[in-house]
Design a protein around this motif. Sequence first.
Motif, mmCIF file in Angstrom:
data_model
loop_
_atom_site.group_PDB
_atom_site.id
_atom_site.type_symbol
_atom_site.label_atom_id
_atom_site.label_comp_id
_atom_site.label_asym_id
_atom_site.label_seq_id
_atom_site.Cartn_x
_atom_site.Cartn_y
_atom_site.Cartn_z
ATOM 1 N N CYS A 14 0.862 -1.194 0.000
ATOM 2 C CA CYS A 14 0.000 0.000 0.000
ATOM 3 C C CYS A 14 0.892 1.236 0.000
ATOM 4 O O CYS A 14 0.974 1.958 1.007
ATOM 5 C CB CYS A 14 -0.905 0.008 1.220
ATOM 6 N N PRO A 15 1.578 1.507 -1.098
ATOM 7 C CA PRO A 15 2.575 2.581 -1.096
ATOM 8 C C PRO A 15 2.015 3.966 -0.782
ATOM 9 O O PRO A 15 2.744 4.824 -0.295
ATOM 10 C CB PRO A 15 3.162 2.536 -2.504
ATOM 11 N N GLY A 16 0.742 4.190 -0.991
ATOM 12 C CA GLY A 16 0.150 5.499 -0.710
ATOM 13 C C GLY A 16 -0.457 5.606 0.691
ATOM 14 O O GLY A 16 -0.984 6.652 1.054
ATOM 15 N N ALA A 17 -0.366 4.528 1.476
ATOM 16 C CA ALA A 17 -1.001 4.524 2.799
ATOM 17 C C ALA A 17 -0.262 5.435 3.770
ATOM 18 O O ALA A 17 0.961 5.556 3.729
ATOM 19 C CB ALA A 17 -1.037 3.104 3.358
ATOM 20 N N LEU A 18 -1.020 6.063 4.623
ATOM 21 C CA LEU A 18 -0.456 6.845 5.709
ATOM 22 C C LEU A 18 -0.024 5.855 6.790
ATOM 23 O O LEU A 18 -0.829 5.055 7.260
ATOM 24 C CB LEU A 18 -1.522 7.808 6.265
ATOM 25 N N ASP A 64 4.868 8.056 8.845
ATOM 26 C CA ASP A 64 4.401 9.423 8.627
ATOM 27 C C ASP A 64 4.091 10.141 9.935
ATOM 28 O O ASP A 64 4.205 11.367 10.016
ATOM 29 C CB ASP A 64 3.141 9.407 7.746
#
Length: 182
Positions: A14-18, A64
Motif C-alpha cells: 500500500c505505497p500510498g497509505a499513511l 508518517d
Amino acid sequence: MTEEQFGWRVAEQCPGALRILDTEDLHCLRVGRQLALKEERQFKNNDLISDHAKREIASIYRCDLSLIISPIEMGNLRDFFRVDTSLLHYLPFMLESIINEEKNKWLPYEERKHFISIGNFLHEPNWDAVRYLKEEIWSKIRYKLPDAELHIYGAYSSDKFFNYIIQMKELKSKKSRSSYKM
C-alpha cells in the motif's frame, strides 16, 4: 518491534497509505531506566543511547506519524533525539471520563481499607515496583495502618514473586477495586 517486521510490507503493498506508529511507550527509555536501576544510580539522558534507540528512531522516521503517550517521551524525542515534531503526536491514554453517578457509588476514601498493585510481571519495572513497595514502603504503611492488606495482581508471576506476596486474591470487578485506598 512490529514496525520493523511489517512496515516494509505495508509500504510495498500500500505505497500510498499513511503509516502511523503507535509507540505505546519507548523501549529505549525503559531499557535506559532499567540499566540505571541495576547500576543503582540516577537515570541520565545518555542512558537512552542504545541499539533499542537506533531501532525505534529508525521506525519513527519510516512512518508518517508516531503516537506518543508520555510528555517525557515527547521531550526526549524532540529535545534529545531531535526528531522533527511534525512526525510526532502526543496522545495520552484515552479513558472515558468518570461521571458523578459512578463516583457516588464508590466507598468514601475514609472507608477504604486496602492497597492494590496491578502489573504484568514480564515488564521488569512492575516487578521492581512490587519489590520496592515490599522492601521500602510497606512496613511504614503497616506501622500507620496495621490492618491494611496489600493485594498484588498481575500476569506471569513466578515462584520468586510469591516470596514477596503479602496476600493475593482474584480481582473480579470494578466494584472491588473501588474499595482500595491506593
